[in-house]
Design a protein around this motif. Structure first.
Motif, PDB file in Angstrom:
ATOM      1  N   PHE A  19       0.847  -1.185   0.000  1.00 35.33           N
ATOM      2  CA  PHE A  19       0.000   0.000   0.000  1.00 35.33           C
ATOM      3  C   PHE A  19       0.887   1.242   0.000  1.00 35.33           C
ATOM      4  CE2 PHE A  19      -2.438  -3.385   1.881  1.00 35.33           C
ATOM      5  CZ  PHE A  19      -3.688  -3.241   1.297  1.00 35.33           C
ATOM      6  N   VAL A  20       0.443   2.285  -0.706  1.00 31.26           N
ATOM      7  CA  VAL A  20       1.189   3.537  -0.780  1.00 31.26           C
ATOM      8  C   VAL A  20       0.318   4.667  -0.238  1.00 31.26           C
ATOM      9  CG1 VAL A  20       0.447   3.995  -3.163  1.00 31.26           C
ATOM     10  CG2 VAL A  20       2.533   5.068  -2.279  1.00 31.26           C
ATOM     11  N   ASP A  21       0.950   5.573   0.485  1.00 30.03           N
ATOM     12  CA  ASP A  21       0.230   6.752   0.979  1.00 30.03           C
ATOM     13  C   ASP A  21       1.238   7.815   1.373  1.00 30.03           C
ATOM     14  OD1 ASP A  21      -1.945   8.307   1.508  1.00 30.03           O
ATOM     15  OD2 ASP A  21      -2.476   7.346   3.404  1.00 30.03           O
ATOM     16  N   GLY A  22       0.761   9.062   1.412  1.00 28.53           N
ATOM     17  CA  GLY A  22       1.607  10.188   1.774  1.00 28.53           C
ATOM     18  C   GLY A  22       1.358  10.641   3.196  1.00 28.53           C
ATOM     19  N   LYS A  23       2.285  11.443   3.703  1.00 28.95           N
ATOM     20  CA  LYS A  23       2.202  11.995   5.059  1.00 28.95           C
ATOM     21  C   LYS A  23       2.641  13.454   5.019  1.00 28.95           C
ATOM     22  CE  LYS A  23       2.205  11.976   9.680  1.00 28.95           C
ATOM     23  NZ  LYS A  23       0.963  11.832  10.479  1.00 28.95           N
ATOM     24  N   ASN A  49       6.218  19.627   5.031  1.00 31.82           N
ATOM     25  CA  ASN A  49       6.792  18.776   3.984  1.00 31.82           C
ATOM     26  C   ASN A  49       5.944  17.525   3.822  1.00 31.82           C
ATOM     27  OD1 ASN A  49       9.676  19.976   5.357  1.00 31.82           O
ATOM     28  ND2 ASN A  49       9.456  20.098   3.145  1.00 31.82           N
ATOM     29  N   LYS A  50       6.029  16.941   2.656  1.00 26.98           N
ATOM     30  CA  LYS A  50       5.318  15.699   2.370  1.00 26.98           C
ATOM     31  C   LYS A  50       6.309  14.546   2.266  1.00 26.98           C
ATOM     32  CE  LYS A  50       1.434  15.213   1.159  1.00 26.98           C
ATOM     33  NZ  LYS A  50       0.705  15.643  -0.030  1.00 26.98           N
ATOM     34  N   PHE A  51       5.862  13.373   2.702  1.00 22.47           N
ATOM     35  CA  PHE A  51       6.633  12.143   2.619  1.00 22.47           C
ATOM     36  C   PHE A  51       5.730  11.062   2.031  1.00 22.47           C
ATOM     37  CE2 PHE A  51       8.167  14.668   6.116  1.00 22.47           C
ATOM     38  CZ  PHE A  51       9.539  14.629   5.995  1.00 22.47           C
ATOM     39  N   GLN A  52       6.337  10.056   1.468  1.00 24.65           N
ATOM     40  CA  GLN A  52       5.566   8.944   0.914  1.00 24.65           C
ATOM     41  C   GLN A  52       6.226   7.623   1.265  1.00 24.65           C
ATOM     42  OE1 GLN A  52       3.853   8.676  -3.344  1.00 24.65           O
ATOM     43  NE2 GLN A  52       5.721   7.441  -3.426  1.00 24.65           N
ATOM     44  N   CYS A  53       5.408   6.670   1.712  1.00 26.83           N
ATOM     45  CA  CYS A  53       5.897   5.327   2.033  1.00 26.83           C
ATOM     46  C   CYS A  53       5.110   4.286   1.262  1.00 26.83           C
ATOM     47  CB  CYS A  53       5.744   5.037   3.525  1.00 26.83           C
ATOM     48  SG  CYS A  53       6.944   5.864   4.574  1.00 26.83           S
ATOM     49  N   VAL A  54       5.781   3.209   0.932  1.00 26.05           N
ATOM     50  CA  VAL A  54       5.136   1.994   0.426  1.00 26.05           C
ATOM     51  C   VAL A  54       5.358   0.916   1.474  1.00 26.05           C
ATOM     52  CG1 VAL A  54       5.047   0.259  -1.395  1.00 26.05           C
ATOM     53  CG2 VAL A  54       5.543   2.640  -1.971  1.00 26.05           C
ATOM     54  N   VAL A  55       4.261   0.342   1.980  1.00 27.91           N
ATOM     55  CA  VAL A  55       4.328  -0.653   3.050  1.00 27.91           C
ATOM     56  C   VAL A  55       3.840  -1.997   2.525  1.00 27.91           C
ATOM     57  CG1 VAL A  55       3.555  -1.270   5.370  1.00 27.91           C
ATOM     58  CG2 VAL A  55       3.924   1.134   4.775  1.00 27.91           C
ATOM     59  N   LEU A  56       4.662  -3.034   2.705  1.00 28.47           N
ATOM     60  CA  LEU A  56       4.291  -4.386   2.303  1.00 28.47           C
ATOM     61  C   LEU A  56       3.318  -4.994   3.311  1.00 28.47           C
ATOM     62  CD1 LEU A  56       7.884  -5.587   1.381  1.00 28.47           C
ATOM     63  CD2 LEU A  56       6.058  -5.104  -0.261  1.00 28.47           C
ATOM     64  N   LEU A  57       2.692  -6.081   2.931  1.00 27.74           N
ATOM     65  CA  LEU A  57       1.710  -6.712   3.803  1.00 27.74           C
ATOM     66  C   LEU A  57       2.317  -7.270   5.085  1.00 27.74           C
ATOM     67  CD1 LEU A  57      -0.600  -8.610   1.303  1.00 27.74           C
ATOM     68  CD2 LEU A  57      -0.867  -6.337   2.272  1.00 27.74           C
ATOM     69  N   ASN A  58       3.633  -7.452   5.106  1.00 30.59           N
ATOM     70  CA  ASN A  58       4.263  -7.913   6.342  1.00 30.59           C
ATOM     71  C   ASN A  58       4.617  -6.755   7.277  1.00 30.59           C
ATOM     72  OD1 ASN A  58       6.478  -6.772   5.079  1.00 30.59           O
ATOM     73  ND2 ASN A  58       7.552  -8.699   4.741  1.00 30.59           N
ATOM     74  N   VAL A  65      10.203   8.155   0.247  1.00 29.90           N
ATOM     75  CA  VAL A  65      10.691   9.351  -0.440  1.00 29.90           C
ATOM     76  C   VAL A  65      10.256  10.576   0.349  1.00 29.90           C
ATOM     77  CG1 VAL A  65       8.664   9.530  -1.945  1.00 29.90           C
ATOM     78  CG2 VAL A  65      10.825  10.563  -2.665  1.00 29.90           C
ATOM     79  N   GLY A  66      11.129  11.583   0.419  1.00 30.20           N
ATOM     80  CA  GLY A  66      10.834  12.819   1.117  1.00 30.20           C
ATOM     81  C   GLY A  66      12.104  13.381   1.737  1.00 30.20           C
ATOM     82  N   PRO A  67      12.059  14.644   2.192  1.00 29.23           N
ATOM     83  CA  PRO A  67      10.872  15.498   2.180  1.00 29.23           C
ATOM     84  C   PRO A  67      10.657  16.168   0.836  1.00 29.23           C
ATOM     85  CG  PRO A  67      12.699  16.670   3.204  1.00 29.23           C
ATOM     86  CD  PRO A  67      13.216  15.291   2.882  1.00 29.23           C
ATOM     87  N   ILE A 138      -0.816   0.949   6.438  1.00 22.79           N
ATOM     88  CA  ILE A 138       0.151   2.035   6.234  1.00 22.79           C
ATOM     89  C   ILE A 138      -0.069   3.142   7.255  1.00 22.79           C
ATOM     90  CG2 ILE A 138      -1.184   3.362   4.525  1.00 22.79           C
ATOM     91  CD1 ILE A 138       1.522   3.670   2.996  1.00 22.79           C
ATOM     92  N   GLU A 139      -1.333   3.367   7.651  1.00 23.72           N
ATOM     93  CA  GLU A 139      -1.594   4.343   8.711  1.00 23.72           C
ATOM     94  C   GLU A 139      -0.979   3.875  10.031  1.00 23.72           C
ATOM     95  OE1 GLU A 139      -2.782   7.159   8.037  1.00 23.72           O
ATOM     96  OE2 GLU A 139      -3.451   6.727   5.991  1.00 23.72           O
ATOM     97  N   HIS A 140      -0.937   2.550  10.218  1.00 21.99           N
ATOM     98  CA  HIS A 140      -0.328   2.005  11.428  1.00 21.99           C
ATOM     99  C   HIS A 140       1.165   2.314  11.467  1.00 21.99           C
ATOM    100  CE1 HIS A 140       0.252  -0.628  14.838  1.00 21.99           C
ATOM    101  NE2 HIS A 140       1.148  -1.331  14.175  1.00 21.99           N
ATOM    102  N   VAL A 141       1.819   2.245  10.314  1.00 21.33           N
ATOM    103  CA  VAL A 141       3.251   2.572  10.270  1.00 21.33           C
ATOM    104  C   VAL A 141       3.468   4.035  10.644  1.00 21.33           C
ATOM    105  CG1 VAL A 141       5.227   2.878   8.720  1.00 21.33           C
ATOM    106  CG2 VAL A 141       3.867   0.788   8.618  1.00 21.33           C
ATOM    107  N   TYR A 142       2.684   4.939  10.060  1.00 18.81           N
ATOM    108  CA  TYR A 142       2.807   6.347  10.428  1.00 18.81           C
ATOM    109  C   TYR A 142       2.477   6.558  11.911  1.00 18.81           C
ATOM    110  CZ  TYR A 142       3.191   7.642   5.478  1.00 18.81           C
ATOM    111  OH  TYR A 142       3.606   7.777   4.178  1.00 18.81           O
TER     112      TYR A 142
END
Length: 218
Positions: A19-23, A49-58, A65-67, A138-142
């Motif tokens: 999953f991909v999302d920005g912060k 600033n904006k950041f973006q993560c891609v989080v795997l199912l594990n 990427v960022g800022p 992905i929200e859990h990672v943030y």
């Protein structure tokens, strides 16, 4: 690698593994009005600033990427990160990413069906509900960044600080935490998933030692 395999035809055919999302991370005003203008987000009504993560199912972050300027859109961040090129090169086009409605759909990226194409009771509507539930990983990672490393996740950075480095280090340490303790979201939502080998190695997060030596996050 865990591959999402729920009992809906769209899900099983999609090959979604990440999953991909920005912060958006707020900061204080700088001495340069041009920087402030670039970093001002009308959506968030503040500078940052904006950041973006891609989080795997594990639960592992496999791309960061960022800022980037605060006014950057999710679609703009996606193309700036070159994920449309890097992902197919690394995983092929069977294994895909899922993003929210702000992201551009493509061979490697899927998103929810438009509301007018997902009537009540349809498989498309069921797919949308399912993905809205699962993409909270992905929200859990943030959330882990915010709770474990408040300086990086919630601190209102001043002009003399470097929020980009702080957030990147926090993501690295969150990945280390996941290698040791796993992801509660993964165990909650994905305990009943089928494991499909495809062209990838099956497995949960790597050990801390192998991750720090450069082992793949899957």
């Amino acid at each position: 690698m865990l591959v999402l395999s729920i009992a809906t035809p769209f899900m099983m055919q999609s090959g979604i593994i990440a999953f991909v999302d920005g912060k958006f991370l707020r900061h204080c005003a700088s001495d340069d009005p041009n920087v402030d203008k670039t970093n001002y987000s009308g959506y968030y009504k503040g500078r940052g600033n904006k950041f973006q993560c891609v989080v795997l199912l594990n639960g592992m972050v496999c791309h960061f990427v960022g800022p980037l300027p605060g006014k950057a859109s999710d679609a703009g961040m996606y193309y700036t990160s070159m994920l449309d090129e890097l992902w197919p090169a690394a995983f092929g086009l069977w294994f895909r990413i899922f993003g929210d409605s702000a992201y551009p759909i493509g061979p490697e990226l899927l998103k929810a069906w438009p509301h007018n194409q997902a009537p009540a009771g349809s498989p498309q509507r069921a797919f949308n509900r399912l993905m809205n539930k699962h993409r909270t990983i992905i929200e859990h990672v943030y959330g882990k960044v915010t709770s474990m490393f408040k300086y990086a996740g919630t601190h209102l950075h001043t002009k003399n600080e470097d929020p980009g480095t702080a957030f990147a280090v926090a993501i690295l340490l969150v990945n280390c935490h996941t290698t040791l303790y796993g992801s509660s979201m993964t165990s909650r939502f994905y305990s009943g998933l089928a494991l499909k080998s495809g062209s990838l190695t099956l497995g949960m997060p790597p050990t801390l030692e192998s991750y720090l030596r450069g082992a793949p996050t899957h």
